[in-house]
Write an enzyme that holds these catalytic residues in place. Structure first.
Site, PDB file in Angstrom:
ATOM      1  N   HIS A   1       0.911  -1.481   0.224  1.00  0.00           N
ATOM      2  CA  HIS A   1       0.149   0.226  -0.216  1.00  0.00           C
ATOM      3  C   HIS A   1       1.474   1.587   0.137  1.00  0.00           C
ATOM      4  CE1 HIS A   1      -4.016   1.730   1.215  1.00  0.00           C
ATOM      5  NE2 HIS A   1      -2.869   2.744   1.430  1.00  0.00           N
TER       6      HIS A   1
ATOM      7  N   HIS B   1       1.202   4.818  -2.192  1.00  0.00           N
ATOM      8  CA  HIS B   1       0.759   5.912  -2.885  1.00  0.00           C
ATOM      9  C   HIS B   1       2.133   6.754  -4.144  1.00  0.00           C
ATOM     10  CE1 HIS B   1      -3.521   6.155  -1.683  1.00  0.00           C
ATOM     11  NE2 HIS B   1      -2.872   5.721  -0.637  1.00  0.00           N
TER      12      HIS B   1
ATOM     13  N   HIS C   1      -9.721   1.413  -0.091  1.00  0.00           N
ATOM     14  CA  HIS C   1     -10.159   1.978   1.103  1.00  0.00           C
ATOM     15  C   HIS C   1     -11.008   2.444   1.689  1.00  0.00           C
ATOM     16  CE1 HIS C   1      -5.885   4.083  -0.530  1.00  0.00           C
ATOM     17  NE2 HIS C   1      -5.638   4.769   0.427  1.00  0.00           N
TER      18      HIS C   1
ATOM     19  N   GLU D   1     -10.668   3.898   7.647  1.00  0.00           N
ATOM     20  CA  GLU D   1      -9.569   4.914   8.774  1.00  0.00           C
ATOM     21  C   GLU D   1     -10.852   6.119   8.348  1.00  0.00           C
ATOM     22  OE1 GLU D   1      -7.832   7.011   5.188  1.00  0.00           O
ATOM     23  OE2 GLU D   1      -5.769   7.363   6.997  1.00  0.00           O
TER      24      GLU D   1
ATOM     25  N   ASP E   1       1.799   3.660   2.951  1.00  0.00           N
ATOM     26  CA  ASP E   1       0.886   4.928   2.526  1.00  0.00           C
ATOM     27  C   ASP E   1       1.354   6.242   1.484  1.00  0.00           C
ATOM     28  OD1 ASP E   1      -1.877   5.375   2.313  1.00  0.00           O
ATOM     29  OD2 ASP E   1      -1.933   6.747   4.468  1.00  0.00           O
ATOM     30  N   ASP E   2       1.953   7.049   2.313  1.00  0.00           N
ATOM     31  CA  ASP E   2       2.347   8.385   1.917  1.00  0.00           C
ATOM     32  C   ASP E   2       3.822   8.665   2.555  1.00  0.00           C
ATOM     33  OD1 ASP E   2      -0.133   8.871   0.538  1.00  0.00           O
ATOM     34  OD2 ASP E   2      -1.087   8.664   1.873  1.00  0.00           O
TER      35      ASP E   2
HETATM   36  N1  HPA Z   1      -5.443   8.181   1.544  1.00  0.00           N
HETATM   37  C1  HPA Z   1      -6.554   8.715   0.724  1.00  0.00           C
HETATM   38  N2  HPA Z   1      -6.349   9.265  -0.563  1.00  0.00           N
HETATM   39  C2  HPA Z   1      -5.072   9.274  -0.807  1.00  0.00           C
HETATM   40  C3  HPA Z   1      -3.929   9.131  -0.040  1.00  0.00           C
HETATM   41  C4  HPA Z   1      -4.013   8.497   1.773  1.00  0.00           C
HETATM   42  O1  HPA Z   1      -2.961   8.370   2.122  1.00  0.00           O
HETATM   43  N3  HPA Z   1      -3.288   9.398  -0.485  1.00  0.00           N
HETATM   44  C5  HPA Z   1      -3.793   9.942  -1.714  1.00  0.00           C
HETATM   45  N4  HPA Z   1      -5.021   9.421  -1.995  1.00  0.00           N
HETATM   46 ZN    ZN Z   2      -3.649   4.474   1.049  1.00  0.00          ZN
END
Ligand code: HPA
Ligand code: ZN
Length: 327
Positions: free
Chosen positions: A11, A13, A191, A194, A271-272
């Site tokens: 996971h 992005h 997703h 969360e 994630d990021d």
């Molecule tokens: N969550 C949801 N949407 C997103 C994310 C994230 O971490 N990064 C880019 N789009």
């Molecule tokens: Zn994500």
């Protein structure tokens, strides 16, 4: 788990993994002023998840050509490989890559794939791509996104998903897009759980028929759902550092350990990473501190991730072997 022990990440992005210095360099080249998205230390700066999505869009606005994405992919995979990642799945969005035009999207995807092939030879990391529809752009756009994904489905583009603002729209609004992606042979994730509660996880499973859930951690608020996830073998792409950075949990209270104890298939991702001040190495360090997890536990979760990877069986066997050999 040391920095170099082999890891599998499901996971990530792609734009969200862009180092701030990379984005600043791109902005300079394009004479774009995005200074407002950084703090004095040069990190991305945002106040909450919804502001994060805006800052994410602003950072992404300087990525304008397939060549930009080629360079981004090389930079991101170099950093992942430096943290021991041997296999990664990246979320890509035709919304950012060519404005959902199939022909333009094909050029972006080819550029990303070529970079992935270079990184595989250079750094020993394998990449697969998952197209994500962006929830807040809406279900209509998601149909076009799914068509882009369906047109390019194959051995590199292997999955379809849904990201963005979980509070907008319902999973069932995206059912058409997910049906089209499934028919094209793509594997599915979304997703949920969360910013939405357990019901958002139930809805994603029932209405989109996904086999993995991005995050999904708020399933812990409904133990009957937790049992169902365990029984059905649904895989959660858990991103603990992301949840902590966005204020959802503190490390010691993060539900990943409880979900694991209750038999849910959990995996570990970033994630990021620069947005959330994390790396795969740091995730492992924090989890080891919080839950006293040892090498054996991490190896077990990386095998779960390899088993759940959206890749062909030969690639899966190779990754599992690499994990075994290093143990
Ligand atoms: N969550 C949801 N949407 C997103 C994310 C994230 O971490 N990064 C880019 N789009
Ligand atoms: Zn994500």
């Amino acid at each position: 788990m040391s920095k170099t022990s082999p890891k599998v990440e499901l996971h990530l992005h792609l734009e969200g993994a862009a180092p701030p210095a990379f984005i600043r360099g791109m902005a300079r080249e394009k004479h774009a002023d995005i200074a407002g998205i950084f703090d004095e230390a040069g990190h991305y700066s945002y106040t909450d998840f919804w502001h994060f999505l805006k800052v994410y869009d602003a950072a992404t606005s300087v990525l304008r050509t397939p060549e930009d994405y080629h360079r981004l992919t090389l930079a991101v995979l170099e950093e992942s490989a430096a943290n021991g990642v041997i296999y990664s799945e990246c979320f890509l969005s035709p919304d950012f890559c060519g404005g959902r035009d199939v022909s333009a999207w094909r050029d972006y995807l080819n550029a990303i794939r070529e970079a992935a092939e270079i990184a595989e030879k250079r750094d020993g990391i394998t990449l697969r791509a998952i197209v994500t529809a962006v929830r807040h752009i809406g279900p209509e756009a998601a149909r076009e996104t799914a068509l882009c994904a369906a047109e390019t489905a194959g051995d590199f583009l292997t999955g379809f998903g849904l990201a963005g603002d979980e509070k907008l729209h319902k999973p069932k609004d995206f059912a058409w897009a997910f049906d089209a992606a499934r028919e094209a042979g793509l594997r599915l994730t979304a997703h949920a759980g969360e910013w939405g509660g357990p019901e958002s996880v139930r809805d994603a499973l029932a209405d989109l028929k996904v086999e993995r859930i991005g995050h999904g951690v708020r399933a812990i608020e409904d133990l009957a759902l937790v049992d169902e996830l365990a029984e059905q073998g649904v895989v959660l792409e858990v991103c603990p550092g992301s949840n902590v950075a966005l204020g959802l949990y503190k490390w010691r209270e993060h539900p990943i350990a409880e979900l694991d104890r209750r038999g849910v298939k959990v995996t570990i991702s970033t994630d990021d990473p620069p947005f959330f001040h994390t790396t795969m190495t740091r995730e492992h360090e924090r989890l080891a501190e919080a839950f006293d997890w040892d090498e054996g536990q991490f190896l077990r979760l990386h095998k779960v991730a390899a088993e759940a990877a959206f890749c062909d069986e030969a690639t899966r066997a190779r990754i599992l072997k690499q994990l075994e050999t290093a143990a």
